[in-house]
Design a protein around this motif. Sequence first.
Motif, PDB file in Angstrom:
ATOM      1  N   LEU A   1      47.564  36.593  33.545  1.00 28.28           N
ATOM      2  CA  LEU A   1      48.341  35.442  34.001  1.00 28.28           C
ATOM      3  C   LEU A   1      48.128  35.178  35.488  1.00 28.28           C
ATOM      4  O   LEU A   1      48.127  34.020  35.927  1.00 28.28           O
ATOM      5  CB  LEU A   1      49.825  35.656  33.715  1.00 28.28           C
ATOM      6  N   LEU A   2      47.965  36.245  36.262  1.00 28.14           N
ATOM      7  CA  LEU A   2      47.673  36.070  37.687  1.00 28.14           C
ATOM      8  C   LEU A   2      46.397  35.258  37.884  1.00 28.14           C
ATOM      9  O   LEU A   2      46.346  34.343  38.713  1.00 28.14           O
ATOM     10  CB  LEU A   2      47.517  37.430  38.360  1.00 28.14           C
ATOM     11  N   CYS A   3      45.371  35.593  37.127  1.00 25.81           N
ATOM     12  CA  CYS A   3      44.093  34.893  37.269  1.00 25.81           C
ATOM     13  C   CYS A   3      44.199  33.447  36.790  1.00 25.81           C
ATOM     14  O   CYS A   3      43.669  32.530  37.424  1.00 25.81           O
ATOM     15  CB  CYS A   3      43.004  35.636  36.503  1.00 25.81           C
ATOM     16  N   LEU A   4      44.886  33.240  35.697  1.00 23.24           N
ATOM     17  CA  LEU A   4      45.099  31.874  35.219  1.00 23.24           C
ATOM     18  C   LEU A   4      45.874  31.062  36.258  1.00 23.24           C
ATOM     19  O   LEU A   4      45.560  29.897  36.515  1.00 23.24           O
ATOM     20  CB  LEU A   4      45.858  31.895  33.892  1.00 23.24           C
ATOM     21  N   GLY A   5      46.877  31.681  36.859  1.00 28.43           N
ATOM     22  CA  GLY A   5      47.654  30.995  37.876  1.00 28.43           C
ATOM     23  C   GLY A   5      46.842  30.677  39.116  1.00 28.43           C
ATOM     24  O   GLY A   5      46.969  29.592  39.691  1.00 28.43           O
ATOM     25  N   GLU A   6      46.010  31.612  39.543  1.00 28.35           N
ATOM     26  CA  GLU A   6      45.162  31.378  40.718  1.00 28.35           C
ATOM     27  C   GLU A   6      44.226  30.202  40.497  1.00 28.35           C
ATOM     28  O   GLU A   6      43.922  29.446  41.431  1.00 28.35           O
ATOM     29  CB  GLU A   6      44.347  32.632  41.039  1.00 28.35           C
TER      30      GLU A   6
ATOM     31  N   TRP B   1      35.373  48.174  43.174  1.00 28.74           N
ATOM     32  CA  TRP B   1      36.794  48.423  43.424  1.00 28.74           C
ATOM     33  C   TRP B   1      37.657  48.105  42.213  1.00 28.74           C
ATOM     34  O   TRP B   1      38.750  48.659  42.052  1.00 28.74           O
ATOM     35  CB  TRP B   1      37.255  47.670  44.670  1.00 28.74           C
ATOM     36  N   LEU B   2      37.161  47.252  41.323  1.00 29.66           N
ATOM     37  CA  LEU B   2      37.864  47.034  40.064  1.00 29.66           C
ATOM     38  C   LEU B   2      37.772  48.292  39.199  1.00 29.66           C
ATOM     39  O   LEU B   2      38.731  48.649  38.494  1.00 29.66           O
ATOM     40  CB  LEU B   2      37.283  45.829  39.330  1.00 29.66           C
ATOM     41  N   GLU B   3      36.637  48.975  39.249  1.00 35.10           N
ATOM     42  CA  GLU B   3      36.504  50.251  38.550  1.00 35.10           C
ATOM     43  C   GLU B   3      37.429  51.308  39.164  1.00 35.10           C
ATOM     44  O   GLU B   3      38.026  52.110  38.446  1.00 35.10           O
ATOM     45  CB  GLU B   3      35.055  50.730  38.607  1.00 35.10           C
ATOM     46  N   VAL B   4      37.522  51.319  40.482  1.00 35.28           N
ATOM     47  CA  VAL B   4      38.435  52.263  41.137  1.00 35.28           C
ATOM     48  C   VAL B   4      39.873  51.999  40.679  1.00 35.28           C
ATOM     49  O   VAL B   4      40.623  52.937  40.375  1.00 35.28           O
ATOM     50  CB  VAL B   4      38.329  52.157  42.671  1.00 35.28           C
ATOM     51  N   GLU B   5      40.236  50.740  40.620  1.00 33.62           N
ATOM     52  CA  GLU B   5      41.585  50.385  40.163  1.00 33.62           C
ATOM     53  C   GLU B   5      41.841  50.906  38.755  1.00 33.62           C
ATOM     54  O   GLU B   5      42.900  51.482  38.463  1.00 33.62           O
ATOM     55  CB  GLU B   5      41.763  48.861  40.222  1.00 33.62           C
ATOM     56  N   ALA B   6      40.862  50.720  37.866  1.00 32.52           N
ATOM     57  CA  ALA B   6      41.038  51.115  36.466  1.00 32.52           C
ATOM     58  C   ALA B   6      40.964  52.625  36.276  1.00 32.52           C
ATOM     59  O   ALA B   6      41.742  53.196  35.490  1.00 32.52           O
ATOM     60  CB  ALA B   6      39.979  50.431  35.596  1.00 32.52           C
ATOM     61  N   GLN B   7      40.053  53.286  36.992  1.00 34.74           N
ATOM     62  CA  GLN B   7      39.772  54.687  36.723  1.00 34.74           C
ATOM     63  C   GLN B   7      40.546  55.661  37.620  1.00 34.74           C
ATOM     64  O   GLN B   7      40.720  56.825  37.247  1.00 34.74           O
ATOM     65  CB  GLN B   7      38.265  54.952  36.890  1.00 34.74           C
TER      66      GLN B   7
ATOM     67  N   SER C   1      40.136  39.258  46.191  1.00 37.68           N
ATOM     68  CA  SER C   1      39.279  39.185  45.011  1.00 37.68           C
ATOM     69  C   SER C   1      40.036  39.731  43.810  1.00 37.68           C
ATOM     70  O   SER C   1      41.169  40.229  43.926  1.00 37.68           O
ATOM     71  CB  SER C   1      37.993  39.993  45.219  1.00 37.68           C
ATOM     72  N   LEU C   2      39.387  39.665  42.656  1.00 35.87           N
ATOM     73  CA  LEU C   2      39.986  40.234  41.453  1.00 35.87           C
ATOM     74  C   LEU C   2      40.290  41.711  41.638  1.00 35.87           C
ATOM     75  O   LEU C   2      41.269  42.222  41.083  1.00 35.87           O
ATOM     76  CB  LEU C   2      39.036  40.028  40.263  1.00 35.87           C
ATOM     77  N   ALA C   3      39.484  42.409  42.408  1.00 37.48           N
ATOM     78  CA  ALA C   3      39.724  43.835  42.639  1.00 37.48           C
ATOM     79  C   ALA C   3      41.087  44.070  43.274  1.00 37.48           C
ATOM     80  O   ALA C   3      41.742  45.080  42.993  1.00 37.48           O
ATOM     81  CB  ALA C   3      38.621  44.412  43.519  1.00 37.48           C
ATOM     82  N   ASP C   4      41.541  43.163  44.123  1.00 32.88           N
ATOM     83  CA  ASP C   4      42.873  43.271  44.717  1.00 32.88           C
ATOM     84  C   ASP C   4      43.953  42.862  43.718  1.00 32.88           C
ATOM     85  O   ASP C   4      44.925  43.593  43.494  1.00 32.88           O
ATOM     86  CB  ASP C   4      42.974  42.376  45.959  1.00 32.88           C
ATOM     87  N   LEU C   5      43.764  41.702  43.104  1.00 35.22           N
ATOM     88  CA  LEU C   5      44.803  41.160  42.233  1.00 35.22           C
ATOM     89  C   LEU C   5      45.092  42.069  41.047  1.00 35.22           C
ATOM     90  O   LEU C   5      46.227  42.108  40.552  1.00 35.22           O
ATOM     91  CB  LEU C   5      44.392  39.773  41.723  1.00 35.22           C
ATOM     92  N   SER C   6      44.087  42.805  40.595  1.00 41.56           N
ATOM     93  CA  SER C   6      44.287  43.664  39.436  1.00 41.56           C
ATOM     94  C   SER C   6      45.298  44.765  39.701  1.00 41.56           C
ATOM     95  O   SER C   6      45.873  45.332  38.768  1.00 41.56           O
ATOM     96  CB  SER C   6      42.941  44.263  39.017  1.00 41.56           C
ATOM     97  N   HIS C   7      45.553  45.066  40.961  1.00 40.55           N
ATOM     98  CA  HIS C   7      46.536  46.091  41.325  1.00 40.55           C
ATOM     99  C   HIS C   7      47.975  45.581  41.254  1.00 40.55           C
ATOM    100  O   HIS C   7      48.915  46.392  41.264  1.00 40.55           O
ATOM    101  CB  HIS C   7      46.295  46.570  42.764  1.00 40.55           C
ATOM    102  N   VAL C   8      48.164  44.284  41.226  1.00 41.42           N
ATOM    103  CA  VAL C   8      49.494  43.716  41.474  1.00 41.42           C
ATOM    104  C   VAL C   8      50.554  44.138  40.472  1.00 41.42           C
ATOM    105  O   VAL C   8      51.660  44.539  40.884  1.00 41.42           O
ATOM    106  CB  VAL C   8      49.404  42.173  41.573  1.00 41.42           C
ATOM    107  N   PRO C   9      50.313  44.064  39.147  1.00 41.77           N
ATOM    108  CA  PRO C   9      51.439  44.323  38.235  1.00 41.77           C
ATOM    109  C   PRO C   9      52.091  45.691  38.417  1.00 41.77           C
ATOM    110  O   PRO C   9      53.318  45.784  38.582  1.00 41.77           O
ATOM    111  CB  PRO C   9      50.790  44.175  36.850  1.00 41.77           C
TER     112      PRO C   9
ATOM    113  N   ALA D   1      51.453  40.033  47.535  1.00 36.43           N
ATOM    114  CA  ALA D   1      52.746  39.650  46.962  1.00 36.43           C
ATOM    115  C   ALA D   1      53.191  38.267  47.408  1.00 36.43           C
ATOM    116  O   ALA D   1      54.015  37.632  46.735  1.00 36.43           O
ATOM    117  CB  ALA D   1      53.801  40.687  47.342  1.00 36.43           C
ATOM    118  N   SER D   2      52.659  37.779  48.518  1.00 36.16           N
ATOM    119  CA  SER D   2      53.070  36.472  49.030  1.00 36.16           C
ATOM    120  C   SER D   2      52.293  35.313  48.404  1.00 36.16           C
ATOM    121  O   SER D   2      52.647  34.156  48.633  1.00 36.16           O
ATOM    122  CB  SER D   2      52.883  36.427  50.550  1.00 36.16           C
ATOM    123  N   ARG D   3      51.281  35.592  47.623  1.00 37.69           N
ATOM    124  CA  ARG D   3      50.497  34.530  47.003  1.00 37.69           C
ATOM    125  C   ARG D   3      51.331  33.831  45.933  1.00 37.69           C
ATOM    126  O   ARG D   3      52.047  34.477  45.157  1.00 37.69           O
ATOM    127  CB  ARG D   3      49.204  35.090  46.394  1.00 37.69           C
TER     128      ARG D   3
END
Length: 231
Positions: A34-39, A116-122, A181-189, A217-219
């Motif tokens: 939903l974050l990506c759809l919203g962006e 960094w998306l891999e770092v977030e996931a792994q 980037s997506l690598a940052d946003l993926s951390h948000v939830p 968080a301010s986006r």
Amino acid sequence: MLIPGFLVRGKVRRDHGGEGFRASDIGAATARVLLCLGEMGAEYELVPVDFFTREQKSPHHLARNAFGLVPVLEDGDLLLFESRAIARYVLRKYKSSGPDLVREGSLEESAMVDLWLEVEAQQYEKGILPIFFQIMVVPVLYGGVPDEKLVADGVEKLVKVLDVYEARLSQSKHLAVDFVSLADLSHVPFAHYIMATPCASLFQSRPHAKAWWDSLASRPACKKVTAALLT
């Protein structure tokens, strides 16, 4: 575009009063999409999947995702599952409508987003998920008591990850490149959930990580989605 991907929480479900979301409906993986759809300003329809009646294991849903999980994206004849794959698809499809969050115009920058998306996931999720589950899910959904050892183990892992992040963010405003980037946003939830607990100090005690979180968080898209998450 249909997103079968949020949970109906039965008796603990409570109205949030905004934007068609309910506070206890949206899981972290669905929130990532939903974050990506919203962006990107994309139009979509959310479809409930009732985990309490095990709808996720029904033949209809298993035909969409054989693992019986959410979210799933239905876009015409295309069916996708796994939230990070869906997120990438959304950002590529609507790349002319919003910010360039996957950096596909640059081989080097897109590689850094992937890294960094891999770092977030792994790494990050493996530390933060047990903290979230024990502190927020066990008491709210199951009426149980958090397992403090599992929380402590998660904190130990997350501290190591955030120390790496703090060093990285001392050199760059965001993880992959100098802009979000997506690598940052993926951390948000999951970060949003944790910021409502005493473990928020893990971010707040690291000035670069705190500034990074505050900027995310301010986006507007983040504000809209996180307002609907259970805290």
